[in-house]
Design an enzyme around this catalytic site. Structure first.
Site, PDB file in Angstrom:
ATOM      1  CE1 TYR A   1      -3.939  -1.189  -0.424  1.00 49.32           C
ATOM      2  CE2 TYR A   1      -3.088  -3.427   0.932  1.00 49.32           C
ATOM      3  CZ  TYR A   1      -4.604  -2.554   0.271  1.00 49.32           C
ATOM      4  OH  TYR A   1      -5.111  -2.938  -0.563  1.00 49.32           O
TER       5      TYR A   1
ATOM      6  CG  HIS B   1      -6.119  -3.352   3.644  1.00 50.15           C
ATOM      7  ND1 HIS B   1      -6.659  -3.906   2.499  1.00 50.15           N
ATOM      8  CD2 HIS B   1      -6.856  -1.967   2.662  1.00 50.15           C
ATOM      9  CE1 HIS B   1      -7.387  -3.218   1.222  1.00 50.15           C
ATOM     10  NE2 HIS B   1      -7.752  -2.254   1.180  1.00 50.15           N
TER      11      HIS B   1
END
Lengths: 735, 735
Positions: free
Chosen positions: A261, A415
């Site tokens: 990310y 996440h």
């Protein structure tokens, strides 16, 4: 008009509550002036006349754009969600506008500008007719108009505002008015004032929004938009780009969600920062927080092995340093620093950005100025203060390029995986002790629409899918993200020296009344041209529990030093919940007191042995992923779980050792058998001692738990040793 | 002495019953003169003074030999079997003697000759004291003395006689006498007269024996040894090297056991033939049987894909064109033919042989003279007459480098698999529809001593481990090798043209009263930049049976066009015998009438869909290898079996199609879904017709079964077509 714009800009800068310096070199009115400036364009126009990588990249992109602008312009009424036709069409549109804008500036051929202009005018005709997107999520606070979610709308703006800036000079005043009034302004306002919760959010979605609106502010000479983008809609500094820089990165530039990310988040940060630097250099945006943005770029590189990111949390495992976001990042980093180590990475990325910095990189690579980029052993402190645990990388080149990733890191938001204190091991370019990553086939419609698979929740996020202790077959924080986000492990120490690298992390909040503490050390044994990884995992509870320590390995089981009881003709799932339902139990064993070895062979012909020090109370369960997976969504990978039952305390001690080579093509096999012939683990005061014999050489590994690094003299087997650092390795006389 | 030798040689040549020409250029007495000649040495000595690959290879080997001759000479009393210490030591000894011999000739430094001499003298002291090897197989007819089996002894002789020849000139007459009388002669006699059954055997073990003894005959000037090596101990021609050349290869140079064994057998053939050519060129050994030896080398290359051999029968899958035997073969082939296509292969082999031919290859590669080697679509007739079935290779470059291997070939002796009419498919460098190869971890002691695993017999050889029809869960020939060797399929036709390649094979002896017939066609669809493979498998029996057609695929299941009933929480073995006991049954389904699709994704991001034409009577069983495998000896690969029960006849029709791309790194996925939207199979007289729509284009594929290739006009859907060849593909107007 130019004069007027400059005046308002200066006025706005005076008014801006958080502007630190007077905007003395305001450049509004000159186009382009976001990532690419007029000065850049001059140099780039020169470069494309010559040879070299930059000219090649230009010709490639031009050929691609030439193909694309042959097609009729299509700006469909928004209808489809992610992956659907109108969604993908609008994504392609902003990319082609951006690329055509660059080709216009470099080729000075009006047809490219005209194409962008015509498309912008079609958007300007469509946009005012749109309500929020029909496929938005119910009750969502962040719908788009062109797209189902405003994240995509903000991305559209980031690209489109740059395309507009690039062709601005080709437009008539009337065209400017239509495009700005009917398109750029409404999109910018919808993206900012229109949804404050997203725009002000300290989150990567907020970064895209503030980057798009802020850059529109520079192009349309709306300094208020820039201020709001930087400091929240109310200019309080509670939200906005500056707050994001402060909160989303640790002081070392580590992004809480992990490298997968981090590289995604990087693009709007780098893009907007370059635009700020070019328009208002006095803001010194790249120096903010001791240069955190540059550190973030560098950290993203450091969090890779053999070109791929360490796949912690919801990561797609094939993502690596060649992703376009990091190409932009490395290009900007070289532009800022002239550090030739970045050229080493740029060379591996094999992509050239058509920008001023991109030109610098291309020319430097043409001149072969790259020097080796140094991958280091680092503990990246987690959280915005860098004190919420750490992500630890250990590296060595002894016996081949190796890395240990150790994760006493924070949860990493939605996440994040429930994998506190997990680890991974890499050797000679390959993943050896592995992390499943995300359960997802990106964009493959047949696999749950290309979204995260249900098995991401039911398996991949769970603790048992990782290489860390599971208590009573439940996951850390009981798999509650919120609890996970509010608790984090502690990095107790980290040291790297000539003997190797050692780190220790612990957490007492993963399970109630259970303390988990792990010491990992990657030890160099240069005389053997080899390393070992020591793993000492201590679980300490108030009451009795079952402790499981899984190890997921890549390869084929070759041998065990103990007898296996295999489930030969029938297999059952190992459990019913928390990921256990996805594991087939293939075999089990209860090794006797002593060394319990498991040897496997990877696809590249190297052997690995995990030697566990057991005292007869550990059961070994051999597993394969794939149970309760009716649609074949999971990869069928192998592992084994060390289990103790009904204990208050247990210390799992093991040694991982790469060895030998299997070369059936050349018909030889070397060192297929573990070289560790004896091993003992001793706790002696603050010292963790491992005494081992490997390849007939005796070693003592000593780790000093004490928080001081002070010199420590100790006695082992009637011999005196001095340990000046946390980690020492002593060659002993064989006895 | 030289004169004397020449005389005897000429006399021997006169006497030799099968010598065709007078040996007018006998060169006995000149050393070296086996694979490497005096003339070769002159050129090689010149070459190592310069730059280039040859000099590099020389320096590399010299450095390696320098290391080795530093060690004390060790000639242990034979004790251990294959893989054990004395076995491996004696293997290393002959290799180092051979290498040191070459370095002596090139460097002219006596220390290398002295090393070989001293080792030979130690062997000469040891050999006369030896009885047959203690680890020989009980009742074996082919024990060695230095090794447990005479195959290794013959290999020892092949290398050692060359080493001796290379250092001959450095020896005193007394040393020659000792070495010849106490070592070379006794080994040669033991290997020939000492075990006639091996020496005369028409088998690759016989080739090693005759090559060793024959070369010894040249060096020791014993022309009778040469004659016996060439024509059987009784010189009848019933056995010996010439008979081996006649019987072991097909007219096209295909070796009955398949490429894995073909490359192994190649070395003694090529080595001895070179020695014959250098000593008695009048024998024209390389022209024997229309140049069968050269064809054998070429066929070995043709039987590879992306550098690896097609892994039929007991093959280790990582073996390929870079194996040392084929390096020798390609080197000799270029030396004989000057065909620059061989240089393309030599370049990929990345190894330089230090010989006259090796020098030619190295210099040609230095001058970049290589031209692309052409891989062709060929049916290699099997058996010494080429009429015992065939091994069929189909290739295309449409849509990427592809190959189909189709096996209506003979059993291939004891290493053969029960896999009549099986096939494999390769695309873009990868194995897609796969063959298990041999179940073996070569030389990995923990895996059954590195020998063939028990699972080679219980799984890998069985029919269900391949991609061909299994009747009633029993293997072809009831898994009886002898029956297999006595029966073979028929290649009914093979044609390759611009539309693709088609072949048809059948066998009625694999099962009693069951005829199996398969038509496979690799079809080019250049407009789609794609291919399809058509598979029409017809099973025809007198009584009712169960027919299973497995397909073993490499990759992850992505989608099926029908619902799966998965065995989610418990797995059982599919059967109890003939390999079925090693398959887990993961899911099953009975697709309805129409197209039944199975799509998988390989590790390199390409999708593959097998579309089966079903009428509701086929059950699909999804399997994974690994049941009843308590020691984790098998690879856990995936497959599915199409099954019909209680039928006298069934035709399995399917289309395999590669498509699309999965690129999670760049975040795009293309054509993840099969493009075949309709397909029909029609038999019309002698014609097999497949009408299909793929990517919205309609095609008719026509295959003419008739044995004539005559023009054939036919009508399909009221339209007339002309088929001039066996295979035609017609683009139809969509309807």
């Amino acid at each position: 008009m130019i004069f007027f714009k400059r005046t308002t800009h200066i006025k706005a800068a005076f008014l801006g509550l958080f502007s630190l310096l007077l905007s003395s070199v305001a450049s509004a009115g000159s186009h382009p002036n976001l990532v690419i400036t007029i000065d850049d364009v001059k140099l780039m126009r020169q470069a494309i006349k010559g040879e070299g990588q930059f000219a090649m990249a230009y010709n490639d992109l031009k050929a691609q754009v030439d193909e694309q602008i042959k097609q009729p312009i299509t700006v469909p009424v928004p209808k489809d969600g992610g992956g659907g036709y109108t969604h993908e069409r609008h994504k392609k549109n902003y990319q082609v506008m951006y690329n055509a804008g660059i080709i216009y500036q470099l080729s000075e051929d009006d047809k490219y500008a005209d194409y962008v202009r015509d498309m912008l005018l079609e958007y300007a005709a469509l946009y005012p007719t749109l309500d929020v997107h029909p496929k938005r999520k119910v009750k969502s606070q962040n719908p788009g108009k062109l797209f189902w979610q405003s994240l995509n709308e903000a991305m559209w703006l980031v690209y489109t505002i740059q395309a507009y800036d690039l062709i601005y000079d080709s437009l008539s005043a009337a065209q400017v008015k239509v495009i700005e009034d009917d398109l750029i302004r409404p999109v910018s306002l919808f993206t900012s004032e229109g949804q404050p919760s997203t725009f002000n959010k300290v989150h990567n979605h907020g970064t895209w929004a503030t980057a798009g609106v802020g850059m529109a502010g520079y192009v349309l000479d709306e300094p208020e938009w820039v201020e709001k983008s930087l400091y929240d809609l109310d200019k309080s500094g509670k939200g906005g780009f500056i707050k994001q820089l402060e909160m989303l990165f640790s002081p070392q530039g580590y992004y809480n969600e992990g490298p997968y990310y981090q590289r995604f988040a990087l693009l709007p940060f780098v893009t907007f920062a370059k635009a700020i630097e070019n328009n208002e250099p006095q803001r010194n945006i790249f120096e903010y927080r001791d240069g955190v943005l540059l550190k973030a770029i560098d950290t993203t590189i450091q969090l890779s092995y053999n070109g791929l990111f360490f796949p912690i949390n919801d990561a797609i495992k094939s993502k690596g340093i060649d992703t376009i976001e990091l190409v932009h990042g490395v290009t900007a980093a070289y532009g800022l620093t002239n550090d030739t180590g970045y050229l080493d990475i740029a060379k591996k990325q094999k992509q050239t950005i058509l920008s001023g910095d991109g030109l610098k990189v291309a020319q430097a690579l043409d001149n072969q100025m790259q020097t080796p980029y140094e991958f280091r052993s680092v503990a990246f402190g987690d959280g915005n203060d860098g004190k919420q645990g750490a992500l630890v990388v250990m590296r060595t080149q002894v016996g081949g390029d190796q890395a240990v990733l150790f994760k006493p890191a924070a949860q990493g938001l939605g996440h994040g995986h429930f994998d506190k204190l997990t680890w991974q091991f890499y050797d000679r370019g390959n993943e050896i002790v592995s992390d499943y990553g995300a359960a997802r086939f990106l964009n493959v419609e047949a696999k749950f629409g290309g979204r995260y698979l249900p098995e991401n929740e039911t398996y991949a996020k769970h603790t048992v899918a990782h290489n860390t202790v599971v208590v009573d077959e439940t996951s850390h924080f009981n798999a509650n993200v919120k609890v996970g986000n509010n608790n984090h492990p502690t990095l107790n120490y980290f040291t790297t020296n000539e003997f190797g690298t050692v780190a220790n992390g612990s957490i007492s909040s993963a399970y109630k009344n259970v303390e988990l503490e792990r010491t990992l050390a990657l030890i160099n044994l240069p005389e053997l041209d080899s390393t070992i990884t020591l793993d000492i995992f201590n679980a300490n509870a108030k009451t009795k529990h079952q402790f499981d320590l899984p190890l997921h390995y890549k390869g084929q089981l070759i041998d065990t030093s103990f007898d296996l009881k295999a489930n030969a003709s029938q297999l059952s799932a190992l459990g019913s919940n928390n990921g256990y339902q996805h594991l087939w139990l293939k075999a089990q064993a209860t090794p006797q007191n002593g060394l319990a070895k498991v040897t496997w062979l990877n696809d590249n012909g190297r052997f690995y042995t995990q030697t566990s020090l057991v005292s007869g109370d550990e059961e070994f369960l051999f597993t394969q992923i794939g149970a309760n997976d009716p649609l074949f969504n999971l990869r069928n990978e192998n592992g084994f779980i060390r289990r103790v039952e009904d204990q208050k305390q247990h210390t799992f001690v093991s040694i991982l050792e790469p060895h030998g080579e299997y070369n059936p093509s050349k018909e030889y096999t070397l060192e297929a058998v573990s070289r560790v012939s004896a091993a003992n683990y001793i706790e002696q005061g603050n010292l963790l001692l491992v005494h081992l014999i490997i390849k007939n050489k005796a070693y003592l590994v000593a780790i000093n738990k004490a928080h001081s690094k002070a010199s420590n003299t100790f006695t082992f087997k009637n011999k005196s040793f001095t340990l000046n650092d946390r980690l020492g390795v002593y060659a002993l006389k064989n006895n």
